[in-house]
Design a protein around this motif. Structure first.
Motif, mmCIF file in Angstrom:
data_model
loop_
_atom_site.group_PDB
_atom_site.id
_atom_site.type_symbol
_atom_site.label_atom_id
_atom_site.label_comp_id
_atom_site.label_asym_id
_atom_site.label_seq_id
_atom_site.Cartn_x
_atom_site.Cartn_y
_atom_site.Cartn_z
ATOM 1 N N VAL A 54 9.830 -5.485 -11.868
ATOM 2 C CA VAL A 54 10.327 -6.863 -11.951
ATOM 3 C C VAL A 54 10.356 -7.501 -10.559
ATOM 4 C CG1 VAL A 54 12.377 -8.282 -12.436
ATOM 5 C CG2 VAL A 54 11.613 -6.582 -14.102
ATOM 6 N N ASN A 55 10.869 -6.779 -9.572
ATOM 7 C CA ASN A 55 10.902 -7.294 -8.200
ATOM 8 C C ASN A 55 9.480 -7.562 -7.695
ATOM 9 O OD1 ASN A 55 12.478 -7.916 -5.711
ATOM 10 N ND2 ASN A 55 11.224 -6.247 -4.911
ATOM 11 N N ALA A 56 8.571 -6.625 -7.947
ATOM 12 C CA ALA A 56 7.180 -6.790 -7.499
ATOM 13 C C ALA A 56 6.541 -8.016 -8.150
ATOM 14 C CB ALA A 56 6.376 -5.527 -7.813
ATOM 15 N N GLN A 57 6.803 -8.223 -9.434
ATOM 16 C CA GLN A 57 6.213 -9.368 -10.134
ATOM 17 C C GLN A 57 6.800 -10.700 -9.662
ATOM 18 O OE1 GLN A 57 3.446 -9.351 -12.281
ATOM 19 N NE2 GLN A 57 3.429 -7.363 -11.271
ATOM 20 N N LEU A 58 8.078 -10.710 -9.337
ATOM 21 C CA LEU A 58 8.686 -11.920 -8.790
ATOM 22 C C LEU A 58 7.981 -12.319 -7.493
ATOM 23 C CD1 LEU A 58 10.915 -14.108 -8.532
ATOM 24 C CD2 LEU A 58 12.248 -12.391 -7.284
ATOM 25 N N TRP A 59 7.782 -11.355 -6.610
ATOM 26 C CA TRP A 59 7.146 -11.661 -5.323
ATOM 27 C C TRP A 59 5.654 -11.898 -5.468
ATOM 28 C CZ3 TRP A 59 9.706 -13.819 -1.734
ATOM 29 C CH2 TRP A 59 11.092 -13.702 -1.789
ATOM 30 N N ARG A 60 5.043 -11.347 -6.501
ATOM 31 C CA ARG A 60 3.648 -11.685 -6.808
ATOM 32 C C ARG A 60 3.564 -13.160 -7.180
ATOM 33 N NH1 ARG A 60 1.106 -11.907 -12.042
ATOM 34 N NH2 ARG A 60 -1.139 -11.958 -11.766
ATOM 35 N N PHE A 61 4.485 -13.617 -8.020
ATOM 36 C CA PHE A 61 4.515 -15.013 -8.438
ATOM 37 C C PHE A 61 4.733 -15.939 -7.239
ATOM 38 C CE2 PHE A 61 7.095 -18.687 -9.739
ATOM 39 C CZ PHE A 61 6.205 -19.312 -10.606
ATOM 40 N N LEU A 62 5.613 -15.547 -6.328
ATOM 41 C CA LEU A 62 5.956 -16.404 -5.193
ATOM 42 C C LEU A 62 4.929 -16.373 -4.056
ATOM 43 C CD1 LEU A 62 9.793 -15.710 -5.055
ATOM 44 C CD2 LEU A 62 8.653 -17.789 -5.855
ATOM 45 N N THR A 63 4.194 -15.268 -3.909
ATOM 46 C CA THR A 63 3.273 -15.145 -2.770
ATOM 47 C C THR A 63 1.799 -15.099 -3.156
ATOM 48 O OG1 THR A 63 3.297 -12.722 -2.769
ATOM 49 C CG2 THR A 63 4.988 -13.854 -1.423
ATOM 50 N N GLY A 64 1.492 -14.775 -4.401
ATOM 51 C CA GLY A 64 0.101 -14.596 -4.798
ATOM 52 C C GLY A 64 -0.468 -13.253 -4.388
ATOM 53 N N ILE A 65 0.394 -12.349 -3.935
ATOM 54 C CA ILE A 65 -0.012 -11.018 -3.481
ATOM 55 C C ILE A 65 0.615 -9.990 -4.415
ATOM 56 C CG2 ILE A 65 0.112 -9.339 -1.595
ATOM 57 C CD1 ILE A 65 0.445 -11.829 0.290
ATOM 58 N N GLU A 66 -0.221 -9.191 -5.077
ATOM 59 C CA GLU A 66 0.293 -8.194 -6.016
ATOM 60 C C GLU A 66 0.229 -6.810 -5.390
ATOM 61 O OE1 GLU A 66 -0.509 -6.415 -10.481
ATOM 62 O OE2 GLU A 66 -1.370 -8.350 -9.927
ATOM 63 N N ILE A 67 1.394 -6.222 -5.196
ATOM 64 C CA ILE A 67 1.488 -4.871 -4.647
ATOM 65 C C ILE A 67 2.267 -4.019 -5.637
ATOM 66 C CG2 ILE A 67 2.210 -3.426 -2.717
ATOM 67 C CD1 ILE A 67 2.317 -5.974 -0.979
ATOM 68 N N HIS A 68 1.628 -2.988 -6.156
ATOM 69 C CA HIS A 68 2.325 -2.092 -7.083
ATOM 70 C C HIS A 68 3.449 -1.383 -6.326
ATOM 71 C CE1 HIS A 68 3.229 1.187 -9.793
ATOM 72 N NE2 HIS A 68 2.558 0.519 -10.736
ATOM 73 N N PRO A 69 4.623 -1.227 -6.949
ATOM 74 C CA PRO A 69 5.748 -0.579 -6.272
ATOM 75 C C PRO A 69 5.462 0.849 -5.802
ATOM 76 C CG PRO A 69 6.501 -1.650 -8.266
ATOM 77 C CD PRO A 69 5.009 -1.737 -8.267
ATOM 78 N N GLY A 70 4.480 1.513 -6.393
ATOM 79 C CA GLY A 70 4.165 2.883 -6.003
ATOM 80 C C GLY A 70 3.297 2.996 -4.761
ATOM 81 N N ALA A 71 2.675 1.901 -4.332
ATOM 82 C CA ALA A 71 1.794 1.939 -3.157
ATOM 83 C C ALA A 71 2.582 2.317 -1.911
ATOM 84 C CB ALA A 71 1.124 0.586 -2.973
ATOM 85 N N LYS A 72 1.947 3.091 -1.035
ATOM 86 C CA LYS A 72 2.584 3.519 0.221
ATOM 87 C C LYS A 72 1.972 2.707 1.361
ATOM 88 C CE LYS A 72 3.329 8.167 -1.504
ATOM 89 N NZ LYS A 72 2.882 9.559 -1.437
ATOM 90 N N ILE A 73 2.805 1.921 2.032
ATOM 91 C CA ILE A 73 2.329 1.020 3.080
ATOM 92 C C ILE A 73 3.161 1.238 4.340
ATOM 93 C CG2 ILE A 73 1.895 -1.374 3.723
ATOM 94 C CD1 ILE A 73 1.721 -2.015 0.711
ATOM 95 N N ALA A 74 2.487 1.569 5.430
ATOM 96 C CA ALA A 74 3.150 1.834 6.707
ATOM 97 C C ALA A 74 3.553 0.537 7.398
ATOM 98 C CB ALA A 74 2.214 2.637 7.616
ATOM 99 N N PRO A 75 4.470 0.605 8.346
ATOM 100 C CA PRO A 75 4.805 -0.574 9.152
ATOM 101 C C PRO A 75 3.588 -1.018 9.977
ATOM 102 C CG PRO A 75 6.438 1.165 9.457
ATOM 103 C CD PRO A 75 5.300 1.759 8.684
ATOM 104 N N GLY A 76 3.539 -2.287 10.313
ATOM 105 C CA GLY A 76 2.469 -2.804 11.149
ATOM 106 C C GLY A 76 1.233 -3.228 10.387
ATOM 107 N N VAL A 77 1.289 -3.204 9.058
ATOM 108 C CA VAL A 77 0.189 -3.724 8.239
ATOM 109 C C VAL A 77 0.341 -5.237 8.192
ATOM 110 C CG1 VAL A 77 -0.756 -3.803 5.888
ATOM 111 C CG2 VAL A 77 -0.043 -1.623 6.880
#
Length: 179
Positions: A54-77
């Motif tokens: 739900v949180n991911a979909q809210l921010w997808r709606f607001l930003t146009g960027i879809e990131i699955h909650p399971g993705a691992k993303i390091a700082p500095g991306v």
């Protein structure tokens, strides 16, 4: 605070249009998406899958960027512009990676386990590139705009075309902008 410092430094380094820290914090959708992904990922790791999604979909709606909650993303991306960017569940992105708008880090089917790409440190993925399957984009590799990558890209190489072909650089050519 470490995450904010790394993210703001990455934006300032990679975007010549960035004028100030305040501007980055308040006007960059890629920064919002990555910040809120951290919360989604926390919920996901604690098996609160519905709340994470739900949180991911809210921010997808607001930003146009879809990131699955399971993705691992390091700082500095840094996701520049970001609209239309999709990052799948088992994707892994190391630090100092630059993604432009419309990039897909996607799967190729319904298989279980690792099914999305791994992007190594310092890589750059250009506009509308599609990286598909459990492949690896090597350190400091580049993927050209609109490329469709279905095989590993070695470190320092450039992937070009549909399907993408790797153009490896020799170490001494690394800083030559014509490559």
């Amino acid at each position: 605070m470490h995450w904010w410092k790394k993210t703001i430094a990455a934006v300032k380094e990679k975007d010549p249009a960035a004028k100030s820290t305040l501007e980055i914090i308040f006007t960059y959708p890629g920064v919002y998406a990555l910040f809120w992904h951290r919360w989604s990922h926390f919920l996901y790791r604690h098996r609160l899958f519905f709340l994470a999604k739900v949180n991911a979909q809210l921010w997808r709606f607001l930003t146009g960027i879809e990131i699955h909650p399971g993705a691992k993303i390091a700082p500095g991306v840094f996701i520049d512009h970001g609209m239309g960017t999709v990052i799948g569940e088992t994707a892994e992105i190391e630090e100092d990676v630059l993604l432009y708008h419309g990039v897909t880090l996607g799967g190729t089917g319904k298989e279980k386990g690792k099914r999305h790409p791994t992007v190594k440190k310092g890589a750059m993925i250009s506009t509308h590139a599609q990286i598909l399957g459990p492949i690896t984009i090597g350190e400091y590799a580049k993927v050209a705009a609109s490329a469709v990558v279905l095989k590993d890209v070695p470190p320092y190489a450039t992937a070009i075309g549909i399907p993408a072909k790797n153009r490896e650089k020799k170490r001494e050519e690394k800083n030559d902008p014509s490559l």
